[in-house]
Write a protein that holds these residues in place. Sequence first.
Motif, PDB file in Angstrom:
ATOM      1  N   PHE A   8       0.830  -1.204   0.000  1.00  0.00           N
ATOM      2  CA  PHE A   8       0.000   0.000   0.000  1.00  0.00           C
ATOM      3  C   PHE A   8       0.869   1.261   0.000  1.00  0.00           C
ATOM      4  CE2 PHE A   8      -3.814  -2.224   2.169  1.00  0.00           C
ATOM      5  CZ  PHE A   8      -4.318  -2.591   0.933  1.00  0.00           C
ATOM      6  N   LEU A   9       1.873   1.287   0.865  1.00  0.00           N
ATOM      7  CA  LEU A   9       2.718   2.478   0.972  1.00  0.00           C
ATOM      8  C   LEU A   9       3.599   2.673  -0.254  1.00  0.00           C
ATOM      9  CD1 LEU A   9       3.668   2.322   4.749  1.00  0.00           C
ATOM     10  CD2 LEU A   9       2.042   3.858   3.623  1.00  0.00           C
ATOM     11  N   LEU A  10       4.114   1.573  -0.831  1.00  0.00           N
ATOM     12  CA  LEU A  10       4.913   1.700  -2.063  1.00  0.00           C
ATOM     13  C   LEU A  10       4.061   2.216  -3.212  1.00  0.00           C
ATOM     14  CD1 LEU A  10       7.245  -1.418  -2.022  1.00  0.00           C
ATOM     15  CD2 LEU A  10       7.930   0.969  -2.061  1.00  0.00           C
ATOM     16  N   GLY A  11       2.825   1.725  -3.316  1.00  0.00           N
ATOM     17  CA  GLY A  11       1.930   2.210  -4.359  1.00  0.00           C
ATOM     18  C   GLY A  11       1.623   3.682  -4.207  1.00  0.00           C
ATOM     19  N   LEU A  12       1.337   4.085  -2.976  1.00  0.00           N
ATOM     20  CA  LEU A  12       1.060   5.492  -2.707  1.00  0.00           C
ATOM     21  C   LEU A  12       2.292   6.348  -2.995  1.00  0.00           C
ATOM     22  CD1 LEU A  12      -0.878   7.644  -1.590  1.00  0.00           C
ATOM     23  CD2 LEU A  12       0.057   7.123   0.677  1.00  0.00           C
ATOM     24  N   ALA A  13       3.463   5.891  -2.569  1.00  0.00           N
ATOM     25  CA  ALA A  13       4.701   6.635  -2.808  1.00  0.00           C
ATOM     26  C   ALA A  13       4.995   6.733  -4.303  1.00  0.00           C
ATOM     27  CB  ALA A  13       5.864   5.974  -2.078  1.00  0.00           C
ATOM     28  N   TRP A  14       4.759   5.634  -5.060  1.00  0.00           N
ATOM     29  CA  TRP A  14       5.019   5.640  -6.502  1.00  0.00           C
ATOM     30  C   TRP A  14       4.158   6.703  -7.180  1.00  0.00           C
ATOM     31  CZ3 TRP A  14       8.368   2.071  -8.945  1.00  0.00           C
ATOM     32  CH2 TRP A  14       8.429   2.177 -10.330  1.00  0.00           C
ATOM     33  N   ILE A  15       2.883   6.749  -6.819  1.00  0.00           N
ATOM     34  CA  ILE A  15       1.975   7.723  -7.431  1.00  0.00           C
ATOM     35  C   ILE A  15       2.336   9.147  -7.000  1.00  0.00           C
ATOM     36  CG2 ILE A  15      -0.429   8.499  -7.497  1.00  0.00           C
ATOM     37  CD1 ILE A  15      -1.214   5.513  -7.367  1.00  0.00           C
ATOM     38  N   CYS A  16       2.649   9.335  -5.732  1.00  0.00           N
ATOM     39  CA  CYS A  16       3.014  10.675  -5.243  1.00  0.00           C
ATOM     40  C   CYS A  16       4.295  11.184  -5.901  1.00  0.00           C
ATOM     41  CB  CYS A  16       3.163  10.674  -3.728  1.00  0.00           C
ATOM     42  SG  CYS A  16       1.595  10.520  -2.866  1.00  0.00           S
ATOM     43  N   VAL A  17       5.288  10.319  -6.034  1.00  0.00           N
ATOM     44  CA  VAL A  17       6.530  10.728  -6.704  1.00  0.00           C
ATOM     45  C   VAL A  17       6.249  11.075  -8.159  1.00  0.00           C
ATOM     46  CG1 VAL A  17       8.764   9.878  -7.544  1.00  0.00           C
ATOM     47  CG2 VAL A  17       8.103   9.507  -5.169  1.00  0.00           C
ATOM     48  N   PHE A  18       5.417  10.290  -8.811  1.00  0.00           N
ATOM     49  CA  PHE A  18       5.088  10.591 -10.208  1.00  0.00           C
ATOM     50  C   PHE A  18       4.418  11.956 -10.322  1.00  0.00           C
ATOM     51  CE2 PHE A  18       1.835  10.505 -13.581  1.00  0.00           C
ATOM     52  CZ  PHE A  18       2.691  10.640 -14.654  1.00  0.00           C
ATOM     53  N   TYR A  19       3.459  12.230  -9.457  1.00  0.00           N
ATOM     54  CA  TYR A  19       2.791  13.533  -9.520  1.00  0.00           C
ATOM     55  C   TYR A  19       3.732  14.679  -9.165  1.00  0.00           C
ATOM     56  CZ  TYR A  19      -1.917  11.929 -10.519  1.00  0.00           C
ATOM     57  OH  TYR A  19      -3.012  11.408 -11.131  1.00  0.00           O
ATOM     58  N   ALA A  20       4.669  14.430  -8.269  1.00  0.00           N
ATOM     59  CA  ALA A  20       5.603  15.481  -7.883  1.00  0.00           C
ATOM     60  C   ALA A  20       6.575  15.826  -9.011  1.00  0.00           C
ATOM     61  CB  ALA A  20       6.384  15.066  -6.640  1.00  0.00           C
ATOM     62  N   ILE A  21       6.930  14.830  -9.831  1.00  0.00           N
ATOM     63  CA  ILE A  21       7.900  15.073 -10.906  1.00  0.00           C
ATOM     64  C   ILE A  21       7.262  15.027 -12.282  1.00  0.00           C
ATOM     65  CG2 ILE A  21       9.786  14.127  -9.542  1.00  0.00           C
ATOM     66  CD1 ILE A  21       9.589  11.639 -11.430  1.00  0.00           C
ATOM     67  N   ALA A  22       5.948  15.091 -12.369  1.00  0.00           N
ATOM     68  CA  ALA A  22       5.236  14.907 -13.635  1.00  0.00           C
ATOM     69  C   ALA A  22       5.651  15.905 -14.706  1.00  0.00           C
ATOM     70  CB  ALA A  22       3.732  14.960 -13.412  1.00  0.00           C
ATOM     71  N   GLN A  23       6.084  17.091 -14.326  1.00  0.00           N
ATOM     72  CA  GLN A  23       6.472  18.088 -15.315  1.00  0.00           C
ATOM     73  C   GLN A  23       7.758  17.707 -16.039  1.00  0.00           C
ATOM     74  OE1 GLN A  23       4.556  20.601 -16.232  1.00  0.00           O
ATOM     75  NE2 GLN A  23       3.053  19.835 -14.767  1.00  0.00           N
TER      76      GLN A  23
END
Length: 157
Positions: free
Chosen positions: A108-123
Amino acid sequence: MAKTESTQSSFDPDRGPTLSVRFVIALTLIVLGIAWIVYYYVGVRPEGEFSDAGEVLSAKGPGFLQDLGDWNYLIGFGAFFLGLTISAHPSTPLGRGRGVVAGMLGCFLLGLAWICVFYAIAQDTSAVPIFDDLGQKNLIVGIAFMAVGFTFATRWE
């Protein structure tokens, strides 16, 4: 009389076997999935590499891996997630006792972290390996981690 300490055997009737065939298969799939992704990213993928003269280098590595292209990520992540799902079975250490909670919360935490990192660096995803090739498919990877977490949650007692 003093009690003699029994040695740890590979099978404890209360806890189950420490090492089972299912666990070995799960570990093998996890390691092969990670190795597949790393080998494709480092050893085969040609994009963005330039020689000293400035021309774009051609793809390297085995031809069949070059032909698969982005399907290599599906194969690698698929093997990885399948291995994690197999490890949720009660005959493996992660499938019983505290292992279920660790596997569930970890996924659960790895999935959440993966999505959060993607959104943080999406640009600009070019700075993070793997993320730059996957693009919006990073959301699928994060959700897949959470889905594997749910397979662990079904084993929680």
